[in-house]
Design a protein around this motif. Structure first.
Motif, PDB file in Angstrom:
ATOM      1  N   LYS B  86      -4.354  -6.667   6.406  1.00 27.57           N
ATOM      2  CA  LYS B  86      -2.782  -5.466   6.731  1.00 27.57           C
ATOM      3  C   LYS B  86      -2.605  -4.076   5.827  1.00 27.57           C
ATOM      4  O   LYS B  86      -2.548  -3.602   6.504  1.00 27.57           O
ATOM      5  CB  LYS B  86      -1.243  -6.959   6.946  1.00 27.57           C
ATOM      6  CG  LYS B  86      -2.268  -7.895   7.089  1.00 27.57           C
ATOM      7  CD  LYS B  86      -0.562  -9.469   7.052  1.00 27.57           C
ATOM      8  CE  LYS B  86      -0.706  -9.366   5.733  1.00 27.57           C
ATOM      9  NZ  LYS B  86      -1.751 -10.668   5.308  1.00 27.57           N
ATOM     10  N   THR B  87      -2.219  -4.569   4.538  1.00 28.21           N
ATOM     11  CA  THR B  87      -2.386  -2.941   3.065  1.00 28.21           C
ATOM     12  C   THR B  87      -3.740  -2.062   3.793  1.00 28.21           C
ATOM     13  O   THR B  87      -3.141  -0.616   4.172  1.00 28.21           O
ATOM     14  CB  THR B  87      -2.251  -3.482   2.063  1.00 28.21           C
ATOM     15  OG1 THR B  87      -1.066  -4.782   2.085  1.00 28.21           O
ATOM     16  CG2 THR B  87      -1.872  -2.622   1.297  1.00 28.21           C
ATOM     17  N   THR B  88      -4.555  -2.670   4.535  1.00 26.68           N
ATOM     18  CA  THR B  88      -5.931  -1.783   4.723  1.00 26.68           C
ATOM     19  C   THR B  88      -5.518  -0.909   5.743  1.00 26.68           C
ATOM     20  O   THR B  88      -5.196   0.373   6.085  1.00 26.68           O
ATOM     21  CB  THR B  88      -6.754  -2.679   4.466  1.00 26.68           C
ATOM     22  OG1 THR B  88      -7.544  -3.278   3.843  1.00 26.68           O
ATOM     23  CG2 THR B  88      -8.139  -0.945   5.040  1.00 26.68           C
ATOM     24  N   PHE B 128       5.418   0.637  -0.601  1.00 27.75           N
ATOM     25  CA  PHE B 128       4.031  -1.080  -1.414  1.00 27.75           C
ATOM     26  C   PHE B 128       4.121  -2.447  -1.525  1.00 27.75           C
ATOM     27  O   PHE B 128       5.288  -2.559  -1.579  1.00 27.75           O
ATOM     28  CB  PHE B 128       3.343   0.345  -2.419  1.00 27.75           C
ATOM     29  CG  PHE B 128       2.970   1.894  -1.974  1.00 27.75           C
ATOM     30  CD1 PHE B 128       1.983   1.741  -1.859  1.00 27.75           C
ATOM     31  CD2 PHE B 128       3.931   2.109  -1.886  1.00 27.75           C
ATOM     32  CE1 PHE B 128       1.450   3.338  -1.904  1.00 27.75           C
ATOM     33  CE2 PHE B 128       3.673   3.697  -2.310  1.00 27.75           C
ATOM     34  CZ  PHE B 128       2.649   4.085  -2.070  1.00 27.75           C
ATOM     35  N   GLN B 129       2.653  -2.541  -1.243  1.00 28.66           N
ATOM     36  CA  GLN B 129       3.098  -4.538  -1.714  1.00 28.66           C
ATOM     37  C   GLN B 129       3.477  -4.373  -2.792  1.00 28.66           C
ATOM     38  O   GLN B 129       4.786  -5.513  -3.448  1.00 28.66           O
ATOM     39  CB  GLN B 129       1.600  -5.080  -1.561  1.00 28.66           C
ATOM     40  CG  GLN B 129       1.631  -6.561  -0.831  1.00 28.66           C
ATOM     41  CD  GLN B 129       0.290  -7.169  -0.447  1.00 28.66           C
ATOM     42  OE1 GLN B 129      -0.322  -6.351  -0.347  1.00 28.66           O
ATOM     43  NE2 GLN B 129       0.338  -8.468  -0.770  1.00 28.66           N
ATOM     44  N   ASN B 130       2.582  -3.696  -3.989  1.00 27.43           N
ATOM     45  CA  ASN B 130       3.501  -4.309  -5.289  1.00 27.43           C
ATOM     46  C   ASN B 130       3.929  -2.836  -5.440  1.00 27.43           C
ATOM     47  O   ASN B 130       3.363  -1.940  -5.050  1.00 27.43           O
ATOM     48  CB  ASN B 130       1.609  -4.318  -6.503  1.00 27.43           C
ATOM     49  CG  ASN B 130       1.071  -3.257  -5.967  1.00 27.43           C
ATOM     50  OD1 ASN B 130       0.750  -2.474  -5.032  1.00 27.43           O
ATOM     51  ND2 ASN B 130       0.231  -2.758  -6.604  1.00 27.43           N
ATOM     52  N   LEU B 219       6.765  -0.557   6.136  1.00 26.82           N
ATOM     53  CA  LEU B 219       6.999  -1.509   5.077  1.00 26.82           C
ATOM     54  C   LEU B 219       5.774  -2.502   5.378  1.00 26.82           C
ATOM     55  O   LEU B 219       5.551  -3.566   6.202  1.00 26.82           O
ATOM     56  CB  LEU B 219       8.279  -2.203   5.524  1.00 26.82           C
ATOM     57  CG  LEU B 219       9.101  -1.155   5.956  1.00 26.82           C
ATOM     58  CD1 LEU B 219      10.581  -1.911   6.319  1.00 26.82           C
ATOM     59  CD2 LEU B 219      10.113   0.004   5.143  1.00 26.82           C
ATOM     60  N   ASP B 220       5.200  -2.436   3.408  1.00 27.43           N
ATOM     61  CA  ASP B 220       4.161  -3.522   3.488  1.00 27.43           C
ATOM     62  C   ASP B 220       5.325  -4.519   2.239  1.00 27.43           C
ATOM     63  O   ASP B 220       5.598  -4.700   1.151  1.00 27.43           O
ATOM     64  CB  ASP B 220       3.294  -3.296   2.527  1.00 27.43           C
ATOM     65  CG  ASP B 220       1.979  -3.890   2.384  1.00 27.43           C
ATOM     66  OD1 ASP B 220       2.194  -4.565   2.851  1.00 27.43           O
ATOM     67  OD2 ASP B 220       0.886  -3.187   1.570  1.00 27.43           O
ATOM     68  N   GLU B 221       5.350  -6.002   3.179  1.00 25.34           N
ATOM     69  CA  GLU B 221       6.350  -7.211   2.729  1.00 25.34           C
ATOM     70  C   GLU B 221       7.076  -6.680   1.765  1.00 25.34           C
ATOM     71  O   GLU B 221       7.418  -6.695   0.347  1.00 25.34           O
ATOM     72  CB  GLU B 221       5.586  -7.035   1.680  1.00 25.34           C
ATOM     73  CG  GLU B 221       3.643  -8.267   2.973  1.00 25.34           C
ATOM     74  CD  GLU B 221       3.183  -9.105   1.472  1.00 25.34           C
ATOM     75  OE1 GLU B 221       3.240  -9.565   1.161  1.00 25.34           O
ATOM     76  OE2 GLU B 221       2.066  -8.960   2.140  1.00 25.34           O
ATOM     77  N   PRO B 222       8.527  -6.202   2.821  1.00 29.33           N
ATOM     78  CA  PRO B 222       9.440  -5.473   2.340  1.00 29.33           C
ATOM     79  C   PRO B 222      10.638  -6.662   1.500  1.00 29.33           C
ATOM     80  O   PRO B 222      11.544  -6.859   1.234  1.00 29.33           O
ATOM     81  CB  PRO B 222       9.939  -5.425   3.557  1.00 29.33           C
ATOM     82  CG  PRO B 222       9.616  -5.616   4.768  1.00 29.33           C
ATOM     83  CD  PRO B 222       8.574  -5.990   4.025  1.00 29.33           C
TER      84      PRO B 222
HETATM   85 MG   LIG Z   1      -1.549  -6.955   1.567  1.00 27.46          MG
END
Ligand SMILES: [Mg+2]
Ligand SMILES: Nc1ncnc2c1ncn2[C@@H]1O[C@H](COP(=O)(O)OP(=O)(O)O)[C@@H](O)[C@H]1O
Lengths: 399, 300
Positions: B86-88, B128-130, B219-222
């Motif tokens: 997903k993040t990729t 970003f996720q992190n 939005l990555d894991e908001p």
């Molecule tokens: Mg991810």
């Protein structure tokens, strides 16, 4: 896109309600007055003989090192890189400024004496010479910065260190290559008129600090800081990192060149050996000691570290040992430097006095996680007006 | 949710067919499975399209044959187990990674060969996720960095504090405060971003992305690390952002209530491939999805 207009619902700053703050022109006026007062007091003390010639020389050097430290701070504290060739830019600025002034003196008919009396032509030549020195250093900064900034960390340190060495070798040998006298080779450039004095050093320091401050407190400065804090995020926000890294590097080199120009006129002799690796380290130590990213920190540590060796003349051989020990101690006990990245603001102090010692936070409705929880709870349903009312109540309980 | 949808369609009826790019050749790709695009966005060029997108890391195919066509005001979700890619996909869409295969079209323009910065200027912003904030800068400054490309003062104008500098700073201070108002964060404006509690950091990252004036927000894991109340609030605010800014939002999230409650279209990713795509109801009842999440045992 109609985007940015869409959110005007809850405009306005709830923060400074009741807090008395200074307007911008007022702040600048206060600082300008302080600078002038400082300047006048200094001049009076020098003219009145309270401060000796020797001490005046030391004060000038303090000013020069302040510019050097604060300019290096642009690349280290603000941009977050670690260049090790600041003395290289200083030497480029020093040589080009000194040579420019010496060559132009005959052309415009200024004598060495005119620099002491301060004739308009001499002042003009000084100003152009200093800027010329800065520009030459900035050009070097651009040439070295473009390739160096593609590298990171250790590599950037090494390439800038190598660059400073190249400059030193060039200054030493360029006369032989050119076939005429330019830099004076290893013996150095002598006979530089003493165009640096307390007055113009002070003014150049004040202007340099002002310009660096205003650059950092603008969209350009914020872009530079964002790269330091998180380069990946900066790119994702549209910050052209290559451009802003280069800008920071060039600005850093420019002011090093300005300081070099002052230095040449202060010392009167430019010798390549003075601008070795150790000089770059000395400046870096000032920045690290003062606190990366703190202008006041750089100013204080540049002052202290310029006076110390003079005060400890007797043990001057051990100066670098003292430096090393001090640095190690600071790194152990206060790794972020004396002031961290705290920055001093005269107007903030005056505002504190105006508000009887209270800070803006004491008036602001929300600063703590606790208040944030309130905001969260309220925001999840109620209109924002309630938030302001609620937090307004909170603020009043602070009183 | 259902009553919400009817209001949405009403409000967007009058929006003009905006996208008619002037420069380059606009590459129009037939909208894949157009029935998935919300009704109000039909008839307009999709704002973000990807076709057969894929990337290999050495021997590992992290993403393969990823297709998307997002309506201009669509909220979509991307779900899937950890390591699914997903993040990729976000990194591909923002040109952090160069795709091994496939094309990405933003508003009809191919983003191939553009830098991350250029893609942001073209209209994709992300979180970003992190969390990646500018920790030592203030909350307001974080947002102002996002506004950077909307500001136009020359370096010398700023350095010498010409009137235009003050005018622009004041203007964007107000804009930043307005933006912070979305999450009621004006009071935190002068706080260091790094000192904010976790939830506030996530919200600030969204606002910073919004400040870059995007057409598509990723939005990555908001909601990661947020408590239920915060998550609930975030859902409402994401819809509000979509409505106010009229942008498309693609989000990755593990919180199923969140995804099912807010997304109009959901894609399920497993081992780099989309294994199912549809409305929340369709996804919830898709055996392949249940299998991916619960394993074969779960289906039987
Ligand atoms: Mg991810
Ligand atoms: N830069 C990279 N180099 C090698 N492998 C990567 C890289 N980025 C991601 N991957 C791999 O791609 C896969 C998908 O990762 P990711 O997209 O982060 O998953 P998630 O769906 O949890 O966000 C993982 O197996 C990860 O190890």
């Amino acid at each position: 896109m109609t985007a940015s207009k869409a959110t005007t619902a809850q405009a306005g700053t709830p923060a400074a309600s009741g807090y008395r703050s200074l307007s911008m022109p007022m702040r600048y006026l206060i600082n300008a007055i302080l600078v002038v007062v400082f300047l006048v007091v200094g001049e009076l003390m020098i003219d009145g003989g309270v401060v000796s010639r020797y001490q005046t020389g030391v004060i000038e050097q303090i000013g020069i090192y302040i510019i050097l430290a604060v300019s290096l701070n642009i690349a280290t504290g603000y941009l977050g890189q670690l260049p090790l060739g600041h003395a290289g830019f200083m030497s480029v600025g020093g040589y080009s400024c000194a040579i420019f002034i010496m060559r132009m003196m005959d052309v415009v008919g200024v004598t060495a004496r005119d620099f002491v009396t301060g004739s308009p032509a001499a002042v003009g030549l000084f100003v152009i010479g200093i800027i010329f020195g800065g520009v030459c250093a900035a050009i070097c900064g651009l040439i070295i910065g473009v390739p160096a900034l593609r590298l990171k960390g250790d590599y950037l340190a090494i390439i800038t260190l190598g660059f400073a060495e190249i400059i030193r070798v060039v200054m030493q040998n360029i006369d032989g290559v050119l076939g005429f006298t330019l830099t004076g080779g290893a013996k150095g450039l002598t006979g530089i008129p003493s165009y640096t004095n307390f007055l113009n050093t002070f003014i150049v320091v004040a202007i340099s600090l002002f310009l660096i401050h205003t650059m950092m407190k603008s969209r350009h400065g914020r872009a530079i800081l964002s790269i330091r804090d998180n380069e990946i995020a900066a790119e994702s926000c549209g910050v052209n990192t290559t451009y802003y890294k280069t800008l920071a590097f060039v600005a850093s080199a420019f002011f090093a060149g300005v300081a070099g120009g002052l230095y040449a006129g202060c010392i009167g002799v430019m010798a390549p050996a003075k601008f070795g690796f150790m000089k770059s380290i000395e400046i870096l130590v000032m920045v690290v000691l003062g606190g990366m990213g703190s202008m006041l920190g750089s100013v204080i540590s540049a002052t202290v570290l310029t006076i110390l060796p003079e005060a400890l003349r007797a043990v001057s051989d051990y100066r670098m040992v003292v430096y090393a020990v001090v640095l190690i101690l600071v790194m152990i006990f206060r790794p972020e430097g004396l002031l961290g990245d705290y920055d001093f603001s005269m107007s903030r102090v005056i505002e504190r006095i105006m508000n009887h010692g209270k800070r803006p936070e004491d008036f602001a409705p929300a600063t703590t996680p606790a208040v944030e929880a309130v905001a969260t709870a309220v925001a999840s349903g109620a209109p924002s007006a309630t938030t302001e009312k609620d937090t307004g109540k909170e603020a009043s309980t602070h009183e | 949710m259902s009553s919400d949808e009817t209001t949405k369609t009403e409000t967007t009826v009058e929006t003009a067919p905006s996208a008619s790019p002037k420069r380059h050749r606009p590459v129009l790709v037939q909208m894949e499975t157009p029935n998935l695009v919300p009704e109000r966005d039909l008839g307009k060029m999709p704002v973000l399209q990807a076709e057969h997108l894929g990337i290999d890391f050495g021997g590992l195919t992290a993403v393969d044959d990823f297709n998307i066509a997002m309506g201009r005001t669509e909220i979509s979700g991307l779900i899937g187990p950890n390591g699914a890619g997903k993040t990729t996909i976000f990194n591909l869409l923002t040109n952090v990674y160069k795709p091994t295969r496939g094309t990405i079209l933003l508003d009809g323009y191919d983003t191939a060969g553009k830098s991350v910065v250029e893609v942001n200027k073209m209209g994709i912003a992300r979180t970003f996720q992190n969390i990646r904030l500018f920790n030592k800068m203030t909350v307001e400054e974080n947002v102002l960095v996002g506004f950077g490309n909307s500001m136009s003062t020359h370096l010398l104008t700023d350095v010498f504090r010409l009137p235009k500098h003050w005018k622009q700073e004041a203007e964007f201070h107000d804009k930043a405060m307005d933006l912070l108002g979305i999450f009621n964060m004006q009071g935190l404006a002068q706080e260091r971003a790094g000192n904010l509690p976790y939830g506030a950091q996530r919200r600030l990252e969204i606002l910073r992305a919004l400040a870059t004036n995007p057409k598509v927000l990723l939005l990555d894991e908001p909601a990661a690390g947020m408590n239920p109340a915060e998550t609930e609030e975030l859902m409402e605010n994401i819809e509000k952002i979509r409505d106010d800014f009229q942008i498309a939002i693609l989000l990755i999230e593990h919180d199923m209530n969140f995804v099912m409650g807010i997304c109009e279209v959901i894609g399920v990713l497993d081992y780099g491939r989309i294994i199912a795509k549809g409305t929340p109801e369709e996804i919830q009842n898709d055996p392949k999805v249940i299998e991916a999440y619960l394993g074969k045992q779960g289906v039987k």
